[in-house]
Motif scaffolding. Structure first.
Motif, short mmCIF file in Angstrom:
data_model
loop_
_atom_site.label_atom_id
_atom_site.label_comp_id
_atom_site.label_asym_id
_atom_site.label_seq_id
_atom_site.Cartn_x
_atom_site.Cartn_y
_atom_site.Cartn_z
N VAL A 1 40.39 9.30 -8.03
CA VAL A 1 41.49 8.61 -8.70
C VAL A 1 40.99 7.54 -9.66
O VAL A 1 41.67 7.18 -10.62
N GLY A 2 39.77 7.03 -9.45
CA GLY A 2 39.25 6.02 -10.37
C GLY A 2 38.84 6.58 -11.72
O GLY A 2 38.65 5.83 -12.68
N ASP A 3 38.72 7.92 -11.80
CA ASP A 3 38.26 8.55 -13.04
C ASP A 3 39.40 8.98 -13.95
O ASP A 3 39.14 9.45 -15.07
N MET A 4 40.65 8.87 -13.51
CA MET A 4 41.79 9.31 -14.33
C MET A 4 43.07 8.69 -13.79
O MET A 4 43.09 8.13 -12.70
N SER A 5 44.15 8.82 -14.55
CA SER A 5 45.43 8.28 -14.11
C SER A 5 45.96 9.09 -12.94
O SER A 5 45.67 10.28 -12.80
N PRO A 6 46.75 8.46 -12.05
CA PRO A 6 47.30 9.18 -10.91
C PRO A 6 48.13 10.40 -11.32
O PRO A 6 48.12 11.42 -10.64
N VAL A 7 48.86 10.29 -12.45
CA VAL A 7 49.71 11.41 -12.89
C VAL A 7 48.84 12.59 -13.32
O VAL A 7 49.11 13.75 -12.98
N LEU A 8 47.77 12.30 -14.08
CA LEU A 8 46.87 13.37 -14.50
C LEU A 8 46.14 13.97 -13.30
O LEU A 8 45.92 15.19 -13.24
N LEU A 9 45.79 13.13 -12.34
CA LEU A 9 45.14 13.63 -11.12
C LEU A 9 46.06 14.62 -10.41
O LEU A 9 45.62 15.71 -10.01
N ALA A 10 47.33 14.26 -10.26
CA ALA A 10 48.29 15.17 -9.62
C ALA A 10 48.40 16.47 -10.40
O ALA A 10 48.44 17.56 -9.82
N GLY A 11 48.44 16.36 -11.75
CA GLY A 11 48.56 17.55 -12.57
C GLY A 11 47.38 18.49 -12.41
O GLY A 11 47.55 19.70 -12.27
N LEU A 12 46.17 17.94 -12.40
CA LEU A 12 44.98 18.78 -12.27
C LEU A 12 44.86 19.37 -10.86
O LEU A 12 44.39 20.50 -10.69
N LEU A 13 45.29 18.63 -9.86
CA LEU A 13 45.29 19.17 -8.49
C LEU A 13 46.23 20.37 -8.40
O LEU A 13 45.88 21.41 -7.84
N TYR A 14 47.43 20.22 -8.96
CA TYR A 14 48.39 21.32 -8.95
C TYR A 14 47.89 22.50 -9.78
O TYR A 14 48.03 23.66 -9.40
N LEU A 15 47.30 22.20 -10.94
CA LEU A 15 46.78 23.27 -11.79
C LEU A 15 45.66 24.04 -11.09
O LEU A 15 45.56 25.27 -11.20
N GLY A 16 44.80 23.32 -10.39
CA GLY A 16 43.75 23.99 -9.63
C GLY A 16 44.33 24.93 -8.60
O GLY A 16 43.83 26.05 -8.40
N SER A 17 45.41 24.49 -7.98
CA SER A 17 46.11 25.34 -7.02
C SER A 17 46.69 26.58 -7.69
O SER A 17 46.44 27.72 -7.27
N GLY A 18 47.47 26.36 -8.76
CA GLY A 18 48.16 27.48 -9.40
C GLY A 18 47.23 28.48 -10.05
O GLY A 18 47.36 29.69 -9.86
N VAL A 19 46.26 27.98 -10.83
CA VAL A 19 45.33 28.88 -11.51
C VAL A 19 44.45 29.61 -10.51
O VAL A 19 44.24 30.83 -10.61
N GLY A 20 43.95 28.90 -9.51
CA GLY A 20 43.08 29.53 -8.51
C GLY A 20 43.78 30.62 -7.73
O GLY A 20 43.24 31.73 -7.55
N LEU A 21 44.99 30.34 -7.27
CA LEU A 21 45.73 31.34 -6.49
C LEU A 21 46.12 32.54 -7.35
O LEU A 21 46.13 33.68 -6.87
N THR A 22 46.45 32.29 -8.61
CA THR A 22 46.80 33.40 -9.50
C THR A 22 45.59 34.31 -9.72
O THR A 22 45.72 35.55 -9.72
N LEU A 23 44.40 33.73 -9.91
CA LEU A 23 43.19 34.53 -10.07
C LEU A 23 42.89 35.33 -8.81
O LEU A 23 42.50 36.51 -8.87
N ILE A 24 43.07 34.71 -7.65
CA ILE A 24 42.85 35.41 -6.38
C ILE A 24 43.82 36.58 -6.25
O ILE A 24 43.45 37.67 -5.81
#
Length: 346
Positions: free
Chosen positions: A26-49
């Motif tokens: 969280v110290g490396d980015m804004s909390p909103v962007l952190l949430a967005g990248l966490l969700y994107l990692g979930s969505g993109v990863g599961l879609t590839l799987i």
């Protein structure tokens, strides 16, 4: 232990474990962007799987009648919930927000019981109370804090309500492909939060940090949500939500064991309360004569007491298989949870 309980506890463990790791980022980015990248990692990863599993892109197979439930779940859980939380956090202390987030489990159960008429006996209610009480103890402010403006806490409560609605709507589609459901929610939530963060002036961190964040999101948000959907399929909403409420304790335990954070009496009191709640749920017995109404849906199944249909195509009789199938009227008695086949009244 029932495998659906394992799904629910695994979902809680994965999500709870992601919290201390996300805290490092969280110290490396804004909390909103952190949430967005966490969700994107979930969505993109599961879609590839899912693409690898199905050897290419295939239609979701979600019945037409279930699309409104899924779209509603994505709207409340992937868009409105994160937005309400983000704006609520601007005028709410972290400790107060953590305390308020325990409302999600309570509201999830309340909607399941009052709106969708899911069964709940005294043992389940007491178990829910014990688990939520453990979460309250764990997140209670350890020192006095200044009172926040009432708008912030109300918005955090609205976020909890959105996620509670999301949980109940997701139960409506839980018989369908869990990878598709979780992947779709992750992509939408990720795009909404990331776009909002950039619009507010957030700067992307290094590629290494982005990759690490999305990896945490795939495990703590993606696989966790897949497990959550599978648990909804077999346990119903209130029970799944109760087991998932142990996530704060699991996150705190990992912070203690892995990162060496200190703990105090509140941690052990919370552990005892949550342990009591889980025990009350694990030892639940619910058996009575009940009717199964006619039903048509799609999900992996074996030919058991609830699946005695014929097939239009060849099937060797081994292992679980997936195809649209119909349930005829059945009346029988056995132990059961409010799963996708047991949504009857009492």
């Amino acid at each position: 232990m029932n495998r659906n309980v394992l799904f629910a506890l695994s979902a809680a463990a994965l999500f709870g474990a992601s919290t201390p790791f996300a805290k490092l980022l969280v110290g490396d980015m804004s909390p909103v962007l952190l949430a967005g990248l966490l969700y994107l990692g979930s969505g993109v990863g599961l879609t590839l799987i899912r693409l690898v599993r199905d050897r290419g892109w295939h239609a979701s197979g979600l019945p037409r009648a279930e699309w409104p439930w899924l779209l509603g779940a994505i709207l409340f859980g992937g868009v409105l919930g994160p937005l309400a939380l983000m704006f609520g956090l601007t005028s709410t202390s972290g400790s107060s927000a953590s305390l308020l987030l325990n409302l999600e489990a309570v509201l999830t159960a309340a909607i399941a019981w009052l709106v969708f008429k899911e069964n709940a006996d005294k043992r389940i209610v007491l178990g829910m109370v014990a688990i939520v009480a453990g979460g309250v103890v764990l997140s209670w402010p350890s020192q006095s804090t200044s009172s926040a403006d009432w708008v912030g806490p109300v918005l955090v409560g609205v976020a909890c309500l959105c996620w509670a609605i999301d949980n109940n709507l997701t139960r409506k589609v839980s018989a369908s492909d869990a990878l598709f459901i979780a992947g779709s929610k992750g992509i939408v939530a990720g795009l909404v939060n990331s776009t909002l963060a950039v619009a507010l002036g957030a700067q992307l961190p290094s590629m290494a940090t982005v990759t690490a964040t999305m990896a945490v999101g795939l495990l703590g948000y993606g696989f966790s949500l897949v497990m959550f959907v599978l648990a909804l399929r077999g346990l119903g909403t209130a029970r799944t939500g109760a087991y998932f409420s142990t996530a704060p304790f699991i996150g705190a335990a990992i912070a203690l064991l892995v990162f060496g954070e200190s703990t105090g009496l509140a941690f052990w009191v919370a552990a005892a309360l949550m342990g009591l709640g889980v025990w009350l749920h694990l030892t639940e017995t619910h058996e009575h004569e009940h009717d199964h109404e006619p039903l048509e849906h799609v999900h992996p199944h074996n030919h058991d007491a609830h699946h005695q249909h014929t097939h239009d195509s060849d099937w060797n009789g081994e292992g679980a298989h997936v195809h649209p199938h119909k349930h005829v009227v059945i009346r029988h008695s056995h132990g059961h949870f409010p799963d996708i086949h047991h949504r009857h009244g009492h």
